[in-house]
Design a protein around this motif. Sequence first.
Motif, PDB file in Angstrom:
ATOM      1  N   PRO A  20      63.392  33.730  25.091  1.00  0.00           N
ATOM      2  CA  PRO A  20      63.539  34.276  26.439  1.00  0.00           C
ATOM      3  C   PRO A  20      62.535  33.610  27.384  1.00  0.00           C
ATOM      4  O   PRO A  20      61.428  33.268  26.977  1.00  0.00           O
ATOM      5  N   PHE A  22      60.679  33.620  31.310  1.00  0.00           N
ATOM      6  CA  PHE A  22      60.342  34.179  32.621  1.00  0.00           C
ATOM      7  C   PHE A  22      59.388  33.191  33.290  1.00  0.00           C
ATOM      8  O   PHE A  22      58.628  32.510  32.609  1.00  0.00           O
ATOM      9  N   LEU A  48      57.852  39.024  33.707  1.00  0.00           N
ATOM     10  CA  LEU A  48      57.864  39.971  32.586  1.00  0.00           C
ATOM     11  C   LEU A  48      56.495  40.625  32.503  1.00  0.00           C
ATOM     12  O   LEU A  48      55.470  39.947  32.385  1.00  0.00           O
ATOM     13  N   LEU A 142      58.215  45.530  29.694  1.00  0.00           N
ATOM     14  CA  LEU A 142      58.446  45.572  28.254  1.00  0.00           C
ATOM     15  C   LEU A 142      57.290  46.337  27.626  1.00  0.00           C
ATOM     16  O   LEU A 142      56.150  45.870  27.642  1.00  0.00           O
ATOM     17  N   SER A 144      55.487  48.926  24.447  1.00  0.00           N
ATOM     18  CA  SER A 144      55.286  48.934  22.987  1.00  0.00           C
ATOM     19  C   SER A 144      55.243  47.529  22.416  1.00  0.00           C
ATOM     20  O   SER A 144      55.742  47.267  21.318  1.00  0.00           O
ATOM     21  N   THR A 145      54.685  46.615  23.176  1.00  0.00           N
ATOM     22  CA  THR A 145      54.649  45.220  22.756  1.00  0.00           C
ATOM     23  C   THR A 145      53.248  44.664  23.021  1.00  0.00           C
ATOM     24  O   THR A 145      52.756  44.740  24.139  1.00  0.00           O
ATOM     25  N   ASP A 164      53.889  40.818  19.118  1.00  0.00           N
ATOM     26  CA  ASP A 164      53.973  41.368  17.762  1.00  0.00           C
ATOM     27  C   ASP A 164      55.389  41.808  17.411  1.00  0.00           C
ATOM     28  O   ASP A 164      55.616  42.387  16.360  1.00  0.00           O
ATOM     29  N   ARG A 165      56.353  41.566  18.281  1.00  0.00           N
ATOM     30  CA  ARG A 165      57.742  41.900  17.939  1.00  0.00           C
ATOM     31  C   ARG A 165      58.354  40.823  17.052  1.00  0.00           C
ATOM     32  O   ARG A 165      57.908  39.675  17.094  1.00  0.00           O
ATOM     33  N   PRO A 166      59.374  41.176  16.267  1.00  0.00           N
ATOM     34  CA  PRO A 166      60.099  40.137  15.524  1.00  0.00           C
ATOM     35  C   PRO A 166      60.673  39.115  16.516  1.00  0.00           C
ATOM     36  O   PRO A 166      61.174  39.499  17.576  1.00  0.00           O
ATOM     37  N   ASP A 167      60.596  37.863  16.150  1.00  0.00           N
ATOM     38  CA  ASP A 167      61.022  36.779  17.053  1.00  0.00           C
ATOM     39  C   ASP A 167      60.438  37.015  18.444  1.00  0.00           C
ATOM     40  O   ASP A 167      61.141  37.003  19.456  1.00  0.00           O
ATOM     41  N   GLY A 168      59.140  37.224  18.490  1.00  0.00           N
ATOM     42  CA  GLY A 168      58.527  37.760  19.699  1.00  0.00           C
ATOM     43  C   GLY A 168      57.948  36.764  20.676  1.00  0.00           C
ATOM     44  O   GLY A 168      57.139  37.157  21.517  1.00  0.00           O
ATOM     45  N   ASP A 169      58.333  35.500  20.604  1.00  0.00           N
ATOM     46  CA  ASP A 169      57.798  34.542  21.570  1.00  0.00           C
ATOM     47  C   ASP A 169      58.520  34.645  22.905  1.00  0.00           C
ATOM     48  O   ASP A 169      59.738  34.877  22.951  1.00  0.00           O
ATOM     49  N   VAL A 170      57.784  34.466  23.978  1.00  0.00           N
ATOM     50  CA  VAL A 170      58.371  34.405  25.324  1.00  0.00           C
ATOM     51  C   VAL A 170      57.872  33.130  25.981  1.00  0.00           C
ATOM     52  O   VAL A 170      56.665  32.864  25.973  1.00  0.00           O
TER      53      VAL A 170
END
Lengths: 451, 269
Positions: A20, A22, A48, A142, A144-145, A164-170
């Motif tokens: 994703p 931004f 974001l 966003l 809880s991240t 820290d999310r799965p596949d969490g790169d932005v």
Amino acid sequence: MPDSPMPDNPMPDNPMPETPFFEVVVVGAGPAGSCAATVLARRGVSVLLIERGPFPGSKNMYGGVVYPRILDSLHPEWWEEMPIQRWVTRRSTMVLTENQAVTIDFRSQNWGVPPYNGATAYRPDMDHWLASKAEAAGARLLTSTTVTGLITDARGQVCGVRTDRPDGDVACRMVIACDGVNSFVAKEAGLYPDLNPANFTLGVKETLGLSRSVIEERFAVRDREGVDIEILGGTQGVNGGGFIYTNLDTLAVGVVLKLPALAAQKTRPEEIIAHLKSHPGIAPLVEGGEILEYSAHLIPEAGRSMMPQLTGEGLLVAGDAAAMCLAAGIWLEGVNFAMASGMAAAETAAEAITAGDVSKRGLAGYEKRLNSSFVLADHDKLSRIPGLVLSDRVQHQYPQMIANVVERVFRVDNPQPKPGLRKIFAEERKRAGVRLRDLARDGWTGMRGFG
Amino acid sequence: MIRILVCQKWVAPEGDSRGASHSPADRAALELALHIRDRAEDQTEVIVVSLGGPGALHGLRDSLARGADRALWISGPTDLRSDAVAAAIHSAVSTHLVEIGVPDWVICGDYSADRGSGSVPAFLAAFWDAEQALGLVQVTEHSASSLGAVRRLDGGRRELLSVSSPAVLSVEGSVATLRRATLARELAAATMEISEATAPLGPRETPVEVTAYRPRARMLAAPAGQTALERVRSITDTATAAAHGETVALTPDEAAERILTALRDWGYL
């Protein structure tokens, strides 16, 4: 709705096509982050806003006064909507010794009408409101991240964040770090010099439940009027200070303690609060209060001397993350500095993205903005004050000297005649062990800062 | 196509959306559904359904972010009686998700975050004329069309169940830990389409007055004994040396068998 849509951007598209994207990632939805996101979104920048808590404000520990006039331009007539507890119309500064209290008390009803001056607030309410404004402007929130790291390109330019999310790169063009004191983002980027514990204090707070009528009776206020009491002394010899703030039906009572002094003293912070609450000058104010909350938080108190580099390659630092809290004795402010620095960072970021240059050089306008605003102007002017306020003389010798002087001035020792003020002061100065040259030096430092 | 319907209730304490959540049981229900889908060989779809005010949309988006394929919001009051909730869900699914017919699995949490009666799943099973396995604490094995489960009974007992679809299940929070949403999915969920239906007006829950528990009085024979001390002793059993255990001398194998037998007798195995 955007105020001025962004023109065609000369910068490359998403540098990481699978993730994703931004244009700007703002880390932390506190006052600095939400104001930054609002400014960016209104300028048509895709932004974001990442918050580690389940909602903005949920991770905050705060008990203080907010001075929101900086919001006049961002949210005109903010006082109509902002969730505050009480408008501060009474300010007191107390000097405590073991059994004495000297209080300077000021009240102004002008502070109880628009545009007001300061207000006590619950930060979970206030931050939630500020973030909702950012969302309404078009920012993506966003929650809880947790941002766990920065992603940089081959040139060392920040081009994304890792969460820290799965596949969490932005992916992004730049990052604004508003992740609060002890900023991991700024530290990872190498913007902080060696951290010195002496630059931090530990704020410890109890929220005491009392009925609204009891608070208004004890503190002599009505309706939404509130009181701010700042305390010098009363910390069991640990350098720092205390505070009492009135909310609608709670009090925020606590102490701010210099870290090395606290560690050396080996006293528990909650014991120091208990001691403060038992002081004869404080006990009648807090008596019967039910402890609803106990919390602690680091405060960056050293001002200008501990600030990190504010600008990196594709990175700006704002708010407490940049140590912009002002702890200058009679002025204890942080939220307004956070909001102003967040807004300045956002304006700089929007311009840099338009110009297609988010390098350190392209973001240089941030520091210029801060220098020309109250943010760094106040910090520069008051740069010596935090050290003065937390010095041993101000913390230990002067309070005793002042209290003794006042006690003797108002004590009637008949049949002895009244002594002259000059004599009392000279005797008490000697009794407190204060040398004239130190007094003169501290007075000069104070005059240069406050004058 | 296997279709799994997950029924959840989004509860905001005292109307404050910041503390709103699904119950751990509702979250476990979704995770179980996602787990069955992920392991299924046939094409499988997870549809989340929630009845309530607009706040329920937040819960549905949260479930979509975590992996649900579709969502249906049934607009209606949150204090409908359980049979009315089940009727609304059955009606909305039959009307708006016609292609589903009878869902292969309907999975609910055993309780909602506001601790209702937990009886909606039973009514759903009645409406769909499906098997029901309620109050599950563990799902031990599963395929897309059958699963084994453990149900908690009174007295510390367990019941092993074998359930075939179509069936309605209700699970406790211990069954599974709900996965986190990937970042891309979390962002995408904000704009994903949610079907909408309206719940017909139905009977509301009537608040039940809760009072302190008072055991019913029982007639007891007067204690035996000539003196007050003897009567007290007979009531309190202090004068007897009753054996509360059993001492046996066995070989290790016999001891193990004896323990297992006792555990079976007591209902633990």
